[in-house]
Design a protein around this motif. Structure first.
Motif, short mmCIF file in Angstrom:
data_model
loop_
_atom_site.label_atom_id
_atom_site.label_comp_id
_atom_site.label_asym_id
_atom_site.label_seq_id
_atom_site.Cartn_x
_atom_site.Cartn_y
_atom_site.Cartn_z
N UNK A 102 39.14 37.24 42.76
CA UNK A 102 37.96 37.14 43.73
C UNK A 102 37.41 38.23 43.06
N UNK A 103 36.06 37.72 42.43
CA UNK A 103 34.94 38.37 42.17
C UNK A 103 34.39 39.39 43.66
N UNK A 104 35.14 40.55 43.40
CA UNK A 104 34.63 41.23 44.79
C UNK A 104 33.95 42.64 44.64
N UNK A 105 33.89 42.79 45.57
CA UNK A 105 33.39 44.23 45.24
C UNK A 105 35.05 45.30 44.65
N UNK A 106 35.11 45.96 44.44
CA UNK A 106 35.97 46.58 43.94
C UNK A 106 35.89 48.32 43.83
N UNK A 107 36.72 48.44 44.77
CA UNK A 107 35.75 50.01 44.46
C UNK A 107 36.83 51.11 43.83
N UNK A 108 37.65 50.53 43.12
CA UNK A 108 38.24 51.56 41.48
C UNK A 108 36.93 51.54 40.49
N UNK A 109 36.27 50.47 40.75
CA UNK A 109 35.29 49.86 39.58
C UNK A 109 33.61 50.00 39.90
N UNK A 110 32.88 50.80 40.96
CA UNK A 110 32.34 51.00 41.66
C UNK A 110 31.25 50.83 40.93
N UNK A 111 31.53 51.53 39.81
CA UNK A 111 30.45 51.42 38.86
C UNK A 111 29.91 50.09 38.06
N UNK A 112 30.82 49.41 36.69
CA UNK A 112 30.79 48.46 36.36
C UNK A 112 30.20 47.70 37.53
N UNK A 113 30.88 47.36 38.92
CA UNK A 113 30.90 46.30 39.81
C UNK A 113 28.80 46.77 40.34
N UNK A 114 28.53 47.57 40.20
CA UNK A 114 27.29 47.13 41.03
C UNK A 114 25.94 47.21 39.38
#
Ligand code: NAG
Ligand code: NAG
Ligand code: NAG
Ligand code: NAG
Ligand code: NAG
Ligand code: NAG
Ligand code: NAG
Ligand code: NAG
Length: 674
Positions: A102-114
């Motif tokens: 799922x295209x969700x918020x991934x805490x391990x990828x916070x910067x690129x997610x944001x």
């Protein structure tokens, strides 16, 4: 129960003359004696809009100039492993025994997610206002506004503003400034967009092209666009003022006409004049108001009718004119809201305005939606949520788990088919409906122990406030899935093509609508349905199954239970936290009331004290979303179109309006709602 739409239409049609339309529209012309702190007055063309303060420009309030093409990216993060959009992987959740991405918020990828959520974002292209050369001019302008006469127009065919200024003050230091802001990454930029004091982040350059034209280039990272300015007679642009991106135009005449054209290309996109823009704009709006459907409530005695009429007229103006007022959610497209935003054009018989975005938008996002479905292990096309022009859906838990945008293409297609029941309509939507139905059928999960197809978990229903891991078989989504698959099947039959068996299997064996205490519940098994205030807030989508959606035709599913519908409506009225509701909730409840035979209650919902429209008709956001929140305007038009045109199975000529209004209401040009 189902009758031919055209018969209903002819029974309701009563011509409203063009002169009468003009009188009604003009009686709601907007006048302001001071700037609002929350909304501009706008001119625009649906792809471009200019928000003005009380000076007719953006002198005291930097309202925005926005377009469909002006987007910007901040630079990518430099965090190791998160430096490219391909580094974003999302989250995997167990979904009926398999891991789905799922295209969700991934805490391990916070910067690129944001970064993906905040980029690209829509730009405020510039600010154009009066520049006061001598210190006392500003107050004399404010106290004696009549000394400066300004007219501001938008060109219907290009991203152009035409301005006429008449004032002796022009000769004594009154100029016109052009300033350029830098964007920020806030979720909401309202009422103003961008900052004028971050000057080192971006650059501008002035080129004088001739004695009466100039071009200002604006560079923000990878984004470059141009502001072309042309004027009549003597004049000159100077600037920028030290430490700013502000340029000032000055002239020695007491009357000047400027044409300001915004464009992503350096070549002057059109050669136009003030007079041509004025004439094109007058023609466009004259044609808009004299064509399409119309509701005339001016003869109705009830004072509520005038307020409803005002909301209808100003909403029509604002919905046609743009929506480009500020940046909510980074200026992206929210696909679940497209139905509210663009369906009014179909319901008010302004199809050319619908066709600017439908089915074009779904066609543009089809490849990315097919890719999304495939990545998740489904067939067909899974429409994204908070989407950018490339079709990428921004990462987010709700963004990834919301599903009610999926059947929207069926709603658009079926609505269009009522007005244009021909082969070209069928062909235009066929591949989109096929891909949508394929996804919907493969998304539904065959539950062998209950012998029905389930929707979710995990998922978010329309009300985005439930536990996605527990949410299964929400009432609205089940009804909408059945509706969508049924329309897709009919679409094939109309074309003489076979209907995929899987669509019918899912349509006919979806889980039953969940009932709790004789009411429709938000979802199956929801705890404390009417006894917890955690449940009785957000969108009351259960009302949508008989408000927005028609009951299923007899062959495609059991009709909703009338007693359950009535008890659900009563419970919502009694217990729902309507003070925190917003947007289309009121219009959806109004439509539900109409089908339940209570037009008086429908009017009450459309004039609910929380459902507010300001002096210029802008929909007030309320406690949860910024102002303006356009789903209010658009949904009001959908609900009032239903009052005017009736719906399949509606009582003939009566029962659509409060009974004492009926003899005085005049309407024309509406098709019955689905
Ligand atoms: C604005 O000023 C005009 C002229 O003075 C006046 O007629 C009108 O009532 C005022 N409108 C508002 C909303 O104050
Ligand atoms: C922003 O970046 C994305 C991802 O690289 C790209 O697809 C898009 O074209 C860029 N948009 C702008 C306006 O630079
Ligand atoms: C305002 O400016 C005008 C023109 O520059 C000047 O004639 C006038 O005396 C000024 N008034 C005040 C109150 O400073
Ligand atoms: C810059 O402008 C913003 C409004 O756009 C304001 O909130 C902020 O305080 C300003 N910052 C400075 C340093 O002036
Ligand atoms: C069919 O419908 C389209 C709109 O989708 C319309 O433009 C066209 O004129 C119609 N064609 C016929 C033959 O009626
Ligand atoms: C089938 O439905 C029942 C009742 O809703 C539920 O408890 C069960 O978890 C479902 N089975 C699967 C495999 O999802
Ligand atoms: C849903 O379940 C997943 C694990 O499958 C968990 O990571 C997530 O936090 C849960 N969400 C909520 C809102 O409880
Ligand atoms: C819900 O009820 C609780 C307990 O009565 C109260 O503290 C809370 O503020 C209420 N929440 C809302 C959103 O009304």
């Amino acid at each position: 129960m189902f009758i031919l739409p055209l018969l209903v239409l002819s029974a309701l049609a009563e011509a409203v003359s063009v002169g009468q339309r003009r009188r009604v529209v003009r009686s709601f012309n907007v006048h302001r004696n001071k700037s609002s702190d929350t909304t501009p007055l706008q001119v625009g063309n649906g792809n471009f809009a200019f928000g003005a303060d009380v000076t007719g420009l953006q002198t005291f309030k930097p309202y925005a100039i926005m377009s469909t093409w002006g987007w910007h990216n901040f630079s990518l993060p430099t965090t190791p492993g998160q430096t490219s959009v391909d580094d974003y992987r999302g989250m995997q959740l167990w979904t009926h025994g398999r891991l789905v991405t799922y295209e969700m918020q991934n805490p391990a990828e916070n910067d690129i997610t944001n970064w993906l959520r905040e980029n690209p974002h829509r730009l405020n292209l510039a600010s154009v206002g009066f520049a006061f050369g001598c210190p006392n001019l500003s107050s004399s302008f404010v106290y004696h506004g009549s000394t400066v006469k300004v007219e501001t127009w938008a060109d219907p065919g290009s991203d152009t503003i035409a301005v006429n200024v008449h004032s002796k003050l022009l000769k004594r230091g009154l100029g016109i400034f052009f300033d350029f802001p830098s964007p920020d990454n806030e979720k909401f930029n309202a009422p103003f967009v961008g900052h004028f004091n971050l000057t080192s982040r971006h650059s501008t350059a002035l080129e004088r092209l001739s004695s009466n034209t100039a071009r200002i280039q604006h560079i923000l990272d990878e984004t470059t666009y141009y502001t072309h300015v042309a004027w009549d007679g003597p004049g000159r642009i100077e600037g920028p003022t030290e430490g700013t991106h502000r340029y000032t135009f000055a002239t020695s005449q007491s009357n000047v006409q400027l044409v300001i054209i915004f464009s992503p290309t350096p070549n002057l996109p059109t050669s136009t004049t003030y007079a041509r823009v004025v004439s094109a704009s007058c023609k466009w709006w004259e044609a808009f108001w004299s064509s399409g459907a119309f509701i005339d409530l001016s003869a109705v005695q009830d004072p509520r009718a005038r307020d409803l009429q005002r909301r209808i007229i100003l909403s029509q103006y604002l919905v046609a004119e743009s929506g480009l007022v500020n940046n909510g959610w980074h200026g992206k497209f929210h696909l679940e809201m497209t139905l509210w935003h663009t369906l009014p054009f179909a319901r008010w018989n302004h199809f050319p305005l619908l066709w600017r975005s439908q089915p074009a938008m779904h066609r543009q996002f089809l490849p990315s939606s097919v890719a999304r479905a495939r990545k998740q292990g489904y067939r067909g096309a899974c429409w994204g949520k908070m989407t950018d022009p490339s079709g990428r859906s921004a990462p987010g838990d709700i963004n990834a788990l919301l599903i009610w945008q999926q059947p929207h293409p069926m709603y658009f297609a079926e609505t269009e088919y009522r007005s244009f029941p021909n082969a070209s309509t069928l062909a235009r939507w066929d591949d989109i409906l096929t891909a949508t139905a394929d996804f919907m059928a493969s998304y539904a999960f065959w539950n062998a122990s209950t012998g029905v197809y389930d929707l979710g978990p995990p998922m978010y229903p329309v009300s985005e406030n439930t536990d996605p891991n527990a949410t299964v078989n929400p009432t609205f989504e089940l009804a909408y899935w059945r509706f969508g698959l049924d329309v897709a099947a009919r679409w094939k039959t109309r074309q003489g093509k076979p209907v995929p068996a899987e669509w019918l299997a899912v349509r006919d064996r979806l889980a039953p609508l969940p009932v709790v205490d004789g009411t429709y519940a938000v979802y199956e098994g929801i705890p404390d349905m009417w006894t917890s205030n955690a449940t009785t807030n957000d969108h009351p989508a259960m009302a949508g199954i008989f408000g927005l959606l028609p009951p299923p035709p007899p062959a495609s599913g059991p009709p909703p239970d009338g007693a359950v519908l009535r008890k659900t409506a009563a419970k919502i009225r009694e217990l729902w936290a309507l003070e925190d509701s917003y947007g289309w909730d009121f219009a959806m409840l109004a439509m539900n009331s109409l089908r339940l035979g209570d037009p008086e209650q429908a009017v009450e919902y459309l004039l609910h004290p929380i459902f507010q429209f300001d002096d210029a008709g802008y929909p007030v956001g309320g406690s949860r979303v910024p102002t303006p929140y356009f789903p209010n305007s658009a949904s009001l038009l959908i609900a009032t179109a239903m009052m005017a045109g009736g719906w399949d199975g509606s009582p003939g000529k009566t029962g659509h309006w409060p009974s004492e209004w009926e003899k005085d209401v005049r309407v024309e040009g509406f098709m019955p709602a689905l």
